[in-house]
Design an enzyme around this catalytic site. Structure first.
Site, PDB file in Angstrom:
ATOM      1  N   LEU A 125       0.831  -1.202   0.000  1.00 61.83           N
ATOM      2  CA  LEU A 125       0.000   0.000   0.000  1.00 61.83           C
ATOM      3  C   LEU A 125       0.872   1.261   0.000  1.00 61.83           C
ATOM      4  O   LEU A 125       0.668   2.171  -0.804  1.00 61.83           O
ATOM      5  CB  LEU A 125      -0.902  -0.019   1.254  1.00 61.83           C
ATOM      6  N   SER A 132       1.234   7.499   5.980  1.00 60.44           N
ATOM      7  CA  SER A 132       0.030   7.634   6.822  1.00 60.44           C
ATOM      8  C   SER A 132      -1.182   8.060   5.999  1.00 60.44           C
ATOM      9  O   SER A 132      -2.302   7.603   6.225  1.00 60.44           O
ATOM     10  CB  SER A 132       0.286   8.663   7.930  1.00 60.44           C
ATOM     11  N   THR A 158       6.604  -5.517   3.463  1.00 60.14           N
ATOM     12  CA  THR A 158       7.035  -6.669   4.260  1.00 60.14           C
ATOM     13  C   THR A 158       6.883  -7.929   3.412  1.00 60.14           C
ATOM     14  O   THR A 158       5.878  -8.084   2.709  1.00 60.14           O
ATOM     15  CB  THR A 158       6.181  -6.785   5.541  1.00 60.14           C
ATOM     16  N   ARG A 245      -3.996  -5.017  11.986  1.00 61.55           N
ATOM     17  CA  ARG A 245      -3.671  -4.291  13.224  1.00 61.55           C
ATOM     18  C   ARG A 245      -3.874  -5.172  14.454  1.00 61.55           C
ATOM     19  O   ARG A 245      -3.157  -5.028  15.449  1.00 61.55           O
ATOM     20  CB  ARG A 245      -4.510  -3.002  13.292  1.00 61.55           C
ATOM     21  N   GLY A 342      23.514  -3.164  32.525  1.00 62.22           N
ATOM     22  CA  GLY A 342      24.518  -3.198  31.451  1.00 62.22           C
ATOM     23  C   GLY A 342      24.387  -4.414  30.549  1.00 62.22           C
ATOM     24  O   GLY A 342      24.520  -4.297  29.317  1.00 62.22           O
ATOM     25  N   GLU A 365       1.652  -0.759   9.798  1.00 61.48           N
ATOM     26  CA  GLU A 365       0.198  -0.981   9.733  1.00 61.48           C
ATOM     27  C   GLU A 365      -0.567   0.156  10.434  1.00 61.48           C
ATOM     28  O   GLU A 365      -1.604  -0.059  11.061  1.00 61.48           O
ATOM     29  CB  GLU A 365      -0.162  -2.370  10.266  1.00 61.48           C
TER      30      GLU A 365
HETATM   31  N1  CAA Z   1     -13.077  -0.402   6.613  1.00 62.68           N
HETATM   32  C1  CAA Z   1     -13.770  -0.157   5.467  1.00 62.68           C
HETATM   33  N2  CAA Z   1     -13.838   1.067   4.897  1.00 62.68           N
HETATM   34  C2  CAA Z   1     -13.160   2.082   5.481  1.00 62.68           C
HETATM   35  C3  CAA Z   1     -12.414   1.890   6.661  1.00 62.68           C
HETATM   36  C4  CAA Z   1     -12.388   0.581   7.238  1.00 62.68           C
HETATM   37  N3  CAA Z   1     -11.701   0.346   8.358  1.00 62.68           N
HETATM   38  N4  CAA Z   1     -11.844   3.070   6.998  1.00 62.68           N
HETATM   39  C5  CAA Z   1     -12.221   3.958   6.085  1.00 62.68           C
HETATM   40  N5  CAA Z   1     -13.021   3.365   5.174  1.00 62.68           N
HETATM   41  C6  CAA Z   1     -13.699   3.997   4.036  1.00 62.68           C
HETATM   42  C7  CAA Z   1     -14.536   5.190   4.536  1.00 62.68           C
HETATM   43  O1  CAA Z   1     -15.814   4.765   4.944  1.00 62.68           O
HETATM   44  C8  CAA Z   1     -14.572   6.072   3.324  1.00 62.68           C
HETATM   45  O2  CAA Z   1     -15.552   5.585   2.436  1.00 62.68           O
HETATM   46  P1  CAA Z   1     -16.611   6.597   1.691  1.00 62.68           P
HETATM   47  O3  CAA Z   1     -15.735   7.462   0.814  1.00 62.68           O
HETATM   48  O4  CAA Z   1     -17.512   5.687   0.928  1.00 62.68           O
HETATM   49  O5  CAA Z   1     -17.255   7.370   2.783  1.00 62.68           O
HETATM   50  C9  CAA Z   1     -13.217   5.853   2.668  1.00 62.68           C
HETATM   51  O6  CAA Z   1     -12.742   4.589   3.165  1.00 62.68           O
HETATM   52  C10 CAA Z   1     -12.217   6.928   3.033  1.00 62.68           C
HETATM   53  O7  CAA Z   1     -12.108   6.967   4.445  1.00 62.68           O
HETATM   54  P2  CAA Z   1     -11.471   8.207   5.222  1.00 62.68           P
HETATM   55  O8  CAA Z   1     -12.105   9.463   4.731  1.00 62.68           O
HETATM   56  O9  CAA Z   1     -11.536   7.918   6.666  1.00 62.68           O
HETATM   57  O10 CAA Z   1      -9.958   8.167   4.699  1.00 62.68           O
HETATM   58  P3  CAA Z   1      -8.694   9.039   5.063  1.00 62.68           P
HETATM   59  O11 CAA Z   1      -7.982   9.417   3.834  1.00 62.68           O
HETATM   60  O12 CAA Z   1      -9.068  10.145   6.014  1.00 62.68           O
HETATM   61  O13 CAA Z   1      -7.735   7.991   5.775  1.00 62.68           O
HETATM   62  C11 CAA Z   1      -6.790   6.757   7.589  1.00 62.68           C
HETATM   63  C12 CAA Z   1      -8.055   7.315   6.921  1.00 62.68           C
HETATM   64  C13 CAA Z   1      -7.330   5.954   8.768  1.00 62.68           C
HETATM   65  C14 CAA Z   1      -5.896   7.861   8.093  1.00 62.68           C
HETATM   66  C15 CAA Z   1      -6.020   5.846   6.594  1.00 62.68           C
HETATM   67  O14 CAA Z   1      -5.410   6.588   5.573  1.00 62.68           O
HETATM   68  C16 CAA Z   1      -4.969   5.007   7.274  1.00 62.68           C
HETATM   69  O15 CAA Z   1      -5.273   3.978   7.888  1.00 62.68           O
HETATM   70  N6  CAA Z   1      -3.676   5.399   7.180  1.00 62.68           N
HETATM   71  C17 CAA Z   1      -2.577   4.559   7.634  1.00 62.68           C
HETATM   72  C18 CAA Z   1      -2.122   3.659   6.533  1.00 62.68           C
HETATM   73  C19 CAA Z   1      -1.459   2.415   7.035  1.00 62.68           C
HETATM   74  O16 CAA Z   1      -1.853   1.824   8.031  1.00 62.68           O
HETATM   75  N7  CAA Z   1      -0.440   1.958   6.306  1.00 62.68           N
HETATM   76  C20 CAA Z   1       0.233   0.757   6.613  1.00 62.68           C
HETATM   77  C21 CAA Z   1       0.628   0.056   5.350  1.00 62.68           C
HETATM   78  S1  CAA Z   1       0.973  -1.668   5.479  1.00 62.68           S
HETATM   79  C22 CAA Z   1       2.457  -1.754   6.293  1.00 62.68           C
HETATM   80  O17 CAA Z   1       2.599  -1.185   7.326  1.00 62.68           O
HETATM   81  C23 CAA Z   1       3.592  -2.521   5.744  1.00 62.68           C
HETATM   82  C24 CAA Z   1       3.542  -3.961   5.950  1.00 62.68           C
HETATM   83  O18 CAA Z   1       3.757  -4.699   5.026  1.00 62.68           O
HETATM   84  C25 CAA Z   1       3.340  -4.541   7.317  1.00 62.68           C
END
Ligand code: CAA
Length: 381
Positions: A125, A132, A158, A245, A342, A365
C-alpha cells in the site's frame, strides 16, 4: 491467565507455544543476526496449518478464527518477532483480502499455494509519497483491453524479497482529483514482466523479515487480477488493515510477554547488595506494571479478534488494541533493559533484540498517531 478460551482455542495456543518454544526461541537470535527467516521454519509452520490460519479448509487452510490467529501470533512473537511479522502479513494482509474480496477463481488459483507455503504473500500500500495518508497514493493502473498496466513505486513492503504474490493498491480511475474512489486492489505475481523487487532494507529490528521496495514499469497484469470492485480498493485496504492491526497488537503482546519473562528470570538470578534484585520494590513494581499492561492488552486483542470473527464493526477496537499493545510493548522492552542493566544493552541477552523489535509495532500498519485518529473519529462521528 486468560479464562475465556474454548478447548480448541486452548489447543491451538498450546500447539503454537510448544512450536515457538522448541523451534523458534533457540533460533531467534540467529534469525536476527543473519537477517533471514529460514524457509524450513515457514514450511514447519505450514505443517501446523499456521500459513493458512483463517483460510477455509477448502483451499488448504486451517479454517480457524481470528482469535486463533491472534493466539498463534502472540506465541510466535513471544519467541521471534521476525517470524511473527512474516506470517502475519502472509495470513492477515495477503490471504485475508483474497478470502473476503476474491472471486472463486482467484481463491482457487492462489489460496492453496499460499496455505501450503509454496508461495509467500505480501501487501503493498505505502509509497514514498503516501505513508500515513494512504489515500494519496499515486501509482496507476490503466485499463488496456483485457489487462491493467501498472506504473509506480511502492515501499516498505514486508515479505517483498520472498513473496510470490503481492496485493497491490493503485489508482485505476482517470480522474486524479478523486481521492479514495479511484483506488483499486490487484493481485500481482512475482516474475510478471515490469515488476522489479528492490533491495533488502537494513532495519533496526525485525531484522529477519524481508522489507523491500517494488517498482512497476508498464507491468501488465490480466484484468481478472483485479481484487474486489474497481474503485473500491481503499476499502479493501482498510478492512484488511483492521485485521492486520490485530495481528500487530498480538505481536506487541508477544514481545511484551517475552520482556516480562526474561525480567522475572533475570531478577531472581541477579544478586546485588547480597540479595536477588527481585527482592527490591523498585524491580517488583516494574514487573507488576508490565504484567498488568500485558493482561489489559491481551484482553483488547481478544475483544477485537472476536468482533472480527462475529462480523461486527471492529475498526476502533483493532486500533485501540494496536495503540495500547504497541505502547506497552515498548515500555516493557525499556524496563526489561533497565532491569538487566549493562548486560541488557549487549547482545548476549535477548532483551536487546526485544527493544529493537518492539519499536516497529508503533509504526507499521498505521502509526500510533493514525490509530488515535481512527479511535477519535469513531468517538466524534
Ligand atoms: N473499513 C472499510 N472502509 C473504510 C475503513 C475501514 N476500516 N476506513 C475507512 N473506510 C472507508 C470510509 O468509509 C470512506 O468511504 P466513503 O468514501 O464511501 O465514505 C473511505 O474509506 C475513506 O475513508 P477516510 O475518509 O476515513 O480516509 P482518510 O484518507 O481520512 O484515511 C486513515 C483514513 C485511517 C488515516 C487511513 O489513511 C490510514 O489507515 N492510514 C494509515 C495507513 C497504514 O496503516 N499503512 C500501513 C501500510 S501496510 C504496512 O505497514 C507494511 C507492511 O507490510 C506490514
Amino acid at each position: 491467565m486468560i479464562l475465556d478460551l474454548t478447548e480448541e482455542e486452548e489447543l491451538v495456543r498450546k500447539t503454537a507455544r510448544d512450536f515457538a518454544e522448541k523451534e523458534l526461541k533457540p533460533r531467534a537470535a540467529e534469525i536476527d543476526r543473519r537477517g533471514e527467516v529460514p524457509r524450513a521454519i515457514l514450511n514447519q509452520l505450514a505443517e501446523l496449518g499456521f500459513m493458512g490460519i483463517i483460510t477455509p479448509e477448502t483451499y488448504g487452510g486451517a479454517g480457524l478464527s481470528n482469535l486463533c490467529l491472534a493466539l498463534i501470533q502472540i506465541e510466535v512473537n513471544r519467541a521471534c518477532a521476525s517470524t511473527g511479522v512474516t506470517i502475519s502479513v502472509h495470513n492477515s494482509l495477503c490471504q485475508s483480502p483474497i478470502n473476503r474480496f476474491g472471486t472463486e477463481e482467484q481463491k482457487r488459483r492462489y489460496l492453496p499455494k499460499l496455505t501450503q507455503c509454496e508461495w509467500i504473500g505480501a501487501y503493498s500500500l505505502s509509497e514514498p509519497v503516501s505513508g500515513s495518508d494512504a489515500g494519496a497514493l499515486i501509482s496507476t493502473a490503466v485499463r488496456d483491453g483485457k489487462h491493467f498496466v501498472l506504473n509506480g513505486t511502492k515501499n516498505f513492503v514486508t515479505n517483498g524479497g520472498i513473496a510470490d504474490l503481492f496485493v497491490v493498491f493503485a489508482r485505476s480511475g482517470r480522474d486524479l482529483s478523486v481521492k479514495h474512489a479511484a483506488i483499486s486492489a490487484f493481485l500481482v505475481e512475482k516474475g510478471t514482466k515490469g515488476l522489479v523487487v528492490g533491495k533488502h532494507e537494513t532495519k533496526m529490528g525485525i531484522r529477519g523479515s524481508s522489507t523491500t521496495s517494488l517498482f512497476f514499469e508498464d507491468c501488465r497484469i490480466p484484468a481478472e487480477n483485479l481484487l474486489g470492485v474497481d474503485g473500491e480498493g481503499f476499502k479493501v485496504a482498510m478492512h484488511t488493515l483492521d485485521g492486520g492491526r490485530i495481528g500487530i497488537a498480538s505481536q506487541a503482546v508477544g514481545i511484551a510477554t517475552a520482556c516480562l519473562e526474561e525480567s522475572v528470570k533475570y531478577s531472581k538470578e541477579r544478586q546485588q547488595f547480597g540479595v536477588a534484585i527481585s527482592s527490591f520494590e523498585a524491580i517488583q513494581w516494574k514487573l507488576a506494571e508490565m504484567a498488568t499492561n500485558i493482561d489489559a492488552a491481551t484482553l483488547l486483542v481478544h475483544r477485537a479478534a472476536r468482533l472480527r470473527d462475529a462480523g461486527r464493526p471492529h475498526t476502533k477496537e483493532a486500533a485501540e488494541a494496536k495503540l495500547f499493545a504497541s505502547r506497552i510493548a515498548n515500555d516493557a522492552a525499556n524496563e526489561a533493559i533497565q532491569i538487566h542493566g549493562g548486560v541488557g544493552y549487549v547482545k548476549d541477552f535477548p532483551v536487546e533484540r526485544f527493544f529493537r523489535d518492539a519499536k516497529i509495532t508503533e509504526i507499521y500498519e498505521g502509526t500510533s498517531e493514525i490509530q488515535r485518529i481512527v479511535v477519535s473519529r469513531a468517538l466524534l462521528k
